[in-house]
Design a protein around this motif. Sequence first.
Motif, PDB file in Angstrom:
ATOM      1  N   ALA A 143       0.816  -1.208   0.000  1.00  0.00           N
ATOM      2  CA  ALA A 143       0.000   0.000   0.000  1.00  0.00           C
ATOM      3  C   ALA A 143       0.856   1.267   0.000  1.00  0.00           C
ATOM      4  O   ALA A 143       0.339   2.370  -0.082  1.00  0.00           O
ATOM      5  N   GLY A 144       2.159   1.102   0.113  1.00  0.00           N
ATOM      6  CA  GLY A 144       3.046   2.250   0.095  1.00  0.00           C
ATOM      7  C   GLY A 144       3.454   2.763   1.466  1.00  0.00           C
ATOM      8  O   GLY A 144       4.176   3.748   1.583  1.00  0.00           O
ATOM      9  N   ASN A 145       2.984   2.114   2.526  1.00  0.00           N
ATOM     10  CA  ASN A 145       3.360   2.519   3.881  1.00  0.00           C
ATOM     11  C   ASN A 145       4.816   2.152   4.127  1.00  0.00           C
ATOM     12  O   ASN A 145       5.253   1.057   3.787  1.00  0.00           O
ATOM     13  N   THR A 146       5.556   3.062   4.742  1.00  0.00           N
ATOM     14  CA  THR A 146       6.981   2.847   4.938  1.00  0.00           C
ATOM     15  C   THR A 146       7.318   2.712   6.413  1.00  0.00           C
ATOM     16  O   THR A 146       6.570   3.138   7.293  1.00  0.00           O
ATOM     17  N   GLY A 147       8.466   2.122   6.658  1.00  0.00           N
ATOM     18  CA  GLY A 147       8.959   1.982   8.020  1.00  0.00           C
ATOM     19  C   GLY A 147      10.440   1.688   8.003  1.00  0.00           C
ATOM     20  O   GLY A 147      11.049   1.535   6.933  1.00  0.00           O
ATOM     21  N   GLN A 148      11.011   1.619   9.178  1.00  0.00           N
ATOM     22  CA  GLN A 148      12.418   1.260   9.303  1.00  0.00           C
ATOM     23  C   GLN A 148      12.661   0.605  10.654  1.00  0.00           C
ATOM     24  O   GLN A 148      11.887   0.798  11.593  1.00  0.00           O
TER      25      GLN A 148
END
Length: 179
Positions: A98-103
Amino acid sequence: NYVTNINPFTYEFLSNGEFTFEFVDTAGNKSTATAKVDWIDTTAPKATLSYSKDTLTNEDVVVTINFNEEAIVTNNNNSKTYTFKDNGEFTFEFRDLAGNTGQITAKVTWMDKIAPTAELKYEKIDDKVVVKVINPSEEITFKEGIGVYEFTKNGNYEIIFYDKAGNAGKLIAVIKDFE
């Protein structure tokens, strides 16, 4: 509920939910239609890390990132693994469909690739030379013996020892006190 009277009859969903359109036809008949959206995903994937070794080691440590949903690593050449050659940190960056980002940051602090060191102390006692291993740089164990050796012949003798991580240190006892 909102009454909309704009054309076209649209409602932009910014999150999951329902919206009821109310309308009246030219004859004055009222009606409604409800639109329901439950597929908007605004939550970043949850990531966990697993390590090939997580206790004291003298070997490289490989960390692998795992997700609770389908996602891709957007740095690190899209690889889900990273190899630590030395202690340090590495931050994985990722994105779901869905395009959600994280790290998430991997940290390794338990690598020891430095060989231990020590010194030799020589003492001539009667017809033998006693050699003791002293001043080790850290706790060590010996390949043979306990760090005290008796020699009755000239020669070069190798004493090998290990630290807790398995790194090997070596000393050469040089005995030349005999004819």
